[in-house]
Design an enzyme around this catalytic site. Structure first.
Site, PDB file in Angstrom:
ATOM      1  N   ALA A   1       0.800  -1.233   0.000  1.00  0.00           N
ATOM      2  CA  ALA A   1       0.000   0.000   0.000  1.00  0.00           C
ATOM      3  C   ALA A   1       0.830   1.279   0.000  1.00  0.00           C
ATOM      4  CB  ALA A   1      -1.019   0.037   1.143  1.00  0.00           C
ATOM      5  N   ALA A   2       2.155   1.180  -0.123  1.00  0.00           N
ATOM      6  CA  ALA A   2       2.955   2.413  -0.264  1.00  0.00           C
ATOM      7  C   ALA A   2       2.500   3.172  -1.510  1.00  0.00           C
ATOM      8  CB  ALA A   2       4.446   2.086  -0.343  1.00  0.00           C
ATOM      9  N   GLY A   3       2.260   2.430  -2.588  1.00  0.00           N
ATOM     10  CA  GLY A   3       1.793   3.054  -3.830  1.00  0.00           C
ATOM     11  C   GLY A   3       0.418   3.698  -3.658  1.00  0.00           C
ATOM     12  N   ASP A   4      -0.455   3.060  -2.885  1.00  0.00           N
ATOM     13  CA  ASP A   4      -1.792   3.633  -2.654  1.00  0.00           C
ATOM     14  C   ASP A   4      -1.700   4.865  -1.747  1.00  0.00           C
ATOM     15  OD1 ASP A   4      -2.986   1.670  -4.212  1.00  0.00           O
ATOM     16  OD2 ASP A   4      -3.294   0.316  -2.518  1.00  0.00           O
TER      17      ASP A   4
HETATM   18  P1  ADP Z   1       4.266   0.259  -5.905  1.00  0.00           P
HETATM   19  O1  ADP Z   1       4.130  -0.312  -4.533  1.00  0.00           O
HETATM   20  O2  ADP Z   1       2.975   0.713  -6.511  1.00  0.00           O
HETATM   21  O3  ADP Z   1       5.111  -0.557  -6.829  1.00  0.00           O
HETATM   22  P2  ADP Z   1       6.539   1.937  -5.233  1.00  0.00           P
HETATM   23  O4  ADP Z   1       7.224   0.721  -4.708  1.00  0.00           O
HETATM   24  O5  ADP Z   1       7.219   2.708  -6.294  1.00  0.00           O
HETATM   25  O6  ADP Z   1       5.051   1.636  -5.720  1.00  0.00           O
HETATM   26  O7  ADP Z   1       6.273   2.882  -3.967  1.00  0.00           O
HETATM   27  C1  ADP Z   1       5.449   4.014  -4.047  1.00  0.00           C
HETATM   28  C2  ADP Z   1       6.072   5.160  -3.294  1.00  0.00           C
HETATM   29  O8  ADP Z   1       6.175   4.834  -1.903  1.00  0.00           O
HETATM   30  C3  ADP Z   1       7.487   5.520  -3.730  1.00  0.00           C
HETATM   31  O9  ADP Z   1       7.445   6.440  -4.813  1.00  0.00           O
HETATM   32  C4  ADP Z   1       8.050   6.145  -2.468  1.00  0.00           C
HETATM   33  O10 ADP Z   1       7.598   7.487  -2.348  1.00  0.00           O
HETATM   34  C5  ADP Z   1       7.391   5.335  -1.366  1.00  0.00           C
HETATM   35  N1  ADP Z   1       8.222   4.187  -0.941  1.00  0.00           N
HETATM   36  C6  ADP Z   1       8.051   2.889  -1.301  1.00  0.00           C
HETATM   37  N2  ADP Z   1       8.991   2.111  -0.725  1.00  0.00           N
HETATM   38  C7  ADP Z   1       9.762   2.927   0.025  1.00  0.00           C
HETATM   39  C8  ADP Z   1      10.916   2.741   0.867  1.00  0.00           C
HETATM   40  N3  ADP Z   1      11.464   1.530   1.052  1.00  0.00           N
HETATM   41  N4  ADP Z   1      11.462   3.840   1.472  1.00  0.00           N
HETATM   42  C9  ADP Z   1      10.931   5.067   1.286  1.00  0.00           C
HETATM   43  N5  ADP Z   1       9.848   5.308   0.511  1.00  0.00           N
HETATM   44  C10 ADP Z   1       9.272   4.263  -0.122  1.00  0.00           C
END
Ligand code: ADP
Length: 328
Positions: free
Chosen positions: A257-260
Site C-alpha cells: 500500500a505504499a503506492g496507494d
Molecule cells: P508500488 O508499490 O505501486 O510498486 P513503489 O514501490 O514505487 O510503488 O512505492 C510508491 C512510493 O512509496 C514511492 O514512490 C516512495 O515514495 C514510497 N516508498 C516505497 N517504498 C519505500 C521505501 N522503502 N522507502 C521510502 N519510501 C518508499
C-alpha cells in the site's frame, strides 16, 4: 467533494502457509486474517487520511464483507453514498497466501467490482470535483467513462495504471496525469524495465508524450515526474519539464500500500492546486510512512503524521546526511 475515487473495494483474506500448495494438494495454513483492501478503497482512505474531502464510487455485495468495507470507509470520513450493495453478487475478495520467505500469491475474485458499469456513474457525483482518482480494478469502460465525466466537470483526472494494462492513446484521451510504477511504465511505453530504472526522468517524459503529466514511482528512490510543456510554467511547445524527487530514507518493514498511500496523498495536494513537484514530495512522505508500518489500510498516514514527518525532515529534497558527514 474535492476528490472522487471510482474503483474497487475488496476484502483481503490473508493466510500464512508453510509453502505454496501444488495442484490437487490440500495444505494446512495458519489462522486467516481479514483486512479491508482494493486499490480504489485503499486510495480513498489514503486521500481522506491525508486531509482530502473524498467520495467513493464503487460496488460491493449485500453481505457481511461489503458492510464491513463500507463501514470502514465511512469511519475514515469517506462519503460512501455511491457505494451500492448488490444482492446477486458477492463482495470482491482477494485470497492472499504468504510463505515463510514473505513471498505471496494472490487470487482476486472481483465479484461486485466487475459489475460497476459506465451507466452506474451519475454525472452529478462529479460536480465540484477537483481531482478524480482512478485505477484499473473495475471494468475499463467504467474507468474511461469516469475519466470523461471528471474531465467534463473540470477536475484533474489521475489514472493509476494498476494492475498494468497497455492503453491506447484514444483510451488515455481524458486522463490528465498518469501515475505508474516502474513495471507499469515499462509496459505502457515499451521501454525496457532496466532502462526505466536507469533513466526515470526520460521514462516519465515518454509518458508525458501520451498525457499532459506523469508521475513514475521508484520505491525507496522516490519518484520522477514530467509535465508536458503546455501545462508547465514555461508555456506551450518544447520538451516536457521533468524532475526527480528523492524518496525519504526510512526503516521499511512492509511496502504494501505504499503506492496507494502515494496516490491518495498526491491527489490531496493536487486538489489544493500544488505544483506537481511539491505534490510528489508530499506523496513520497506518505509512501515512506506507509512503508514503515505493516498492512495496507492500517499503514496509511494521517495529515498530522505527514506534517510532523515533513517538518522533521526539513524543506530540502536532498537526501539527509548525518551530522559531521559534510564534504570538506
Ligand atoms: P508500488 O508499490 O505501486 O510498486 P513503489 O514501490 O514505487 O510503488 O512505492 C510508491 C512510493 O512509496 C514511492 O514512490 C516512495 O515514495 C514510497 N516508498 C516505497 N517504498 C519505500 C521505501 N522503502 N522507502 C521510502 N519510501 C518508499
Amino acid at each position: 467533494m474535492s476528490i472522487v475515487v471510482v474503483g474497487s473495494l475488496n476484502m483481503d483474506l490473508v493466510v500464512s502457509v508453510p509453502r505454496f500448495p501444488v495442484a490437487g494438494e490440500t495444505l494446512l495454513g495458519g489462522d486467516y486474517a481479514r483486512h479491508p483492501g482494493g486499490k480504489g478503497a485503499n486510495q480513498a482512505v489514503a486521500a481522506a487520511r491525508a486531509g482530502g474531502a473524498v467520495a467513493m464510487i464503487g460496488r460491493v455485495g449485500a453481505d457481511a464483507f461489503g458492510e464491513a468495507l463500507v463501514d470502514g470507509l465511512a469511519a475514515d470520513g469517506v462519503t460512501t453514498e455511491a457505494v451500492a450493495a448488490l444482492s446477486d453478487v458477492p463482495t470482491g475478495v482477494a485470497f492472499i497466501s504468504i510463505d515463510p520467505g514473505a513471498q505471496n500469491t494472490i487470487i482476486v475474485a472481483p465479484g461486485a467490482n466487475a459489475r460497476l458499469s459506465p451507466d452506474d456513474l451519475d454525472p452529478a457525483r462529479f460536480d465540484g470535483a477537483r481531482v478524480v482518482l482512478l485505477q484499473l480494478e473495475v471494468p475499463l469502460e467504467t474507468t474511461l467513462r469516469a475519466a470523461k465525466l471528471g474531465r467534463g466537470a473540470g477536475a484533474r483526472v489521475v489514472l493509476n495504471l494498476a494492475p498494468a494494462q497497455p492503453l491506447t492513446a484514444a483510451e488515455l484521451a481524458d486522463v490528465d496525469l498518469l501515475l505508474v510504477n516502474e513495471t507499469e511504465a515499462a509496459e505502457l511505453t515499451g521501454i525496457a524495465a532496466a532502462e526505466v530504472a536507469r533513466a526515470p526522468e526520460r521514462a516519465a517524459a515518454a509518458l508525458a508524450d501520451l498525457v499532459p503529466a506523469a508521475v513514475l514511482t521508484l520505491g525507496a528512490a522516490g519518484a520522477a515526474w514530467a509535465e508536458a510543456a503546455a501545462y508547465s510554467a514555461a508555456g506551450a511547445g518544447g520538451a516536457p519539464a521533468t524532475g526527480l524527487v528523492p524518496g525519504f530514507a526510512v526503516e521499511a518493514v512492509d511496502t504494501t500500500a505504499a503506492g496507494d498511500a502515494f496516490a491518495g496523498a498526491l491527489a490531496v495536494r493536487l486538489a489544493h492546486g500544488a505544483p506537481l513537484a511539491e505534490a510528489v514530495r508530499y506523496a513520497n512522505a506518505a509512501g515512506a510512512l506507509a512503508a514503515t508500518r505493516p498492512g495496507a489500510q492500517p499503514s496509511l498516514p494521517t495529515a498530522a503524521e505527514l506534517d510532523a514527518f515533513l517538518a522533521e525532515r526539513g524543506p530540502s529534497d536532498e537526501p539527509q546526511r548525518p551530522a559531521g558527514d559534510e564534504a570538506t
